[in-house]
Design an enzyme around this catalytic site. Sequence first.
Site, PDB file in Angstrom:
ATOM      1  N   ASP A  48      -3.587  12.622   1.256  1.00 56.24           N
ATOM      2  CA  ASP A  48      -3.344  13.395   0.031  1.00 56.24           C
ATOM      3  C   ASP A  48      -4.325  14.562  -0.051  1.00 56.24           C
ATOM      4  O   ASP A  48      -5.522  14.366  -0.258  1.00 56.24           O
ATOM      5  CB  ASP A  48      -3.530  12.498  -1.201  1.00 56.24           C
ATOM      6  N   TYR A  53      -8.127  21.908  -2.906  1.00 53.24           N
ATOM      7  CA  TYR A  53      -9.224  21.220  -2.217  1.00 53.24           C
ATOM      8  C   TYR A  53      -9.816  22.065  -1.081  1.00 53.24           C
ATOM      9  O   TYR A  53     -10.871  21.732  -0.545  1.00 53.24           O
ATOM     10  CB  TYR A  53      -8.782  19.858  -1.653  1.00 53.24           C
TER      11      TYR A  53
END
Length: 276
Positions: A48, A53
Amino acid sequence: MKSLKDGAVLHNGVKMPWLGLGVYKVQEGKEVIQAVKTAIEIGYRHIDTAAFYQNEEGVGRAIKESGVPREELFITTKVWNSDQGYDTTLKAFETSLQKLGLDYVDLYLVHWPVKGKYKETYKALEKLYKDGRVRAIGVSNFQIHHLEDIMADCEIKPMVNQVEYHPRLTQKALHAFCKQHGIQLEAWSPLMRGGELLNEPVLVEIGKKYGKTPAQVILRWDLQNEVVTIPKSVTPYRIKENADIFDFELTAEEMKAIDSLNQDKRIGPDPDNFDF
Ligand SMILES: NC(=O)c1ccc[n+]([C@@H]2O[C@H](COP(=O)([O-])OP(=O)(O)OC[C@H]3O[C@@H](n4cnc5c(N)ncnc54)[C@H](OP(=O)(O)O)[C@@H]3O)[C@@H](O)[C@H]2O)c1
């Protein structure tokens, strides 16, 4: 639910492994490559990530270097808030795909329900799905009213809703709503980021009975609640520990005892009141 390869079957028939590796706050480059490769070696088949990110390139590189065939892996990424809107989402998707070095992702999510934007964003996800660019689409941090709003005029119901979920935030009403509509619930921060919850006496006691850690007890509770879970770790022994949850079963009383730890307590932002 016997192994890391077992998964939830989404409402379009796609299988999503119950346990995955989360990579929020994992550094791009060496750190993320190492964590993802370690996880895949141990047997994880689900990763994930998110555009936010800033580690999609490393995730992609680890996937390539793992040598595991692409079709055996389940890769999720998400469109970030500043890219929400129809055209901008389509563009953001291409950027994510390019960074990952993949030609499709398994699950593409609307990261947060940005007011006035998430519906257009979701329409772009529907297009990507219809064009065969993603195997499943969904949302994240959506409350019941956001889901109702989306479902009022979407063509393809979200397949997944990824939300903060752990024994201090059991989200019973949201979970029931998702079940009723065939939307798979997925837990983020399942370990509450490794804080006080991991010293909770109820979890410690239950763990002792099975020779398991509180983290393993929580992740097992996720599985038995039929919630997909994606604990993050960059520590090889913890990546392994978090996956070693398929050889014991919590009793109904233990499940209830864990449920009763709920305090409706969030560690992350409230989806009805965020400003990013
Ligand atoms: N959709 C969203 O808005 C959203 C928001 C937040 C997170 N997420 C996703 O959910 C994933 C998981 O959430 P999270 O990263 O916030 O938190 P988490 O998985 O609850 O906790 C991660 C923390 O717990 C530690 N840890 C991991 N396994 C452990 C174990 N067995 N024993 C003790 N400590 C352990 C990790 O340390 P080490 O790494 O040092 O081992 C890390 O500090 C994210 O990585 C991301 O993929 C999504």
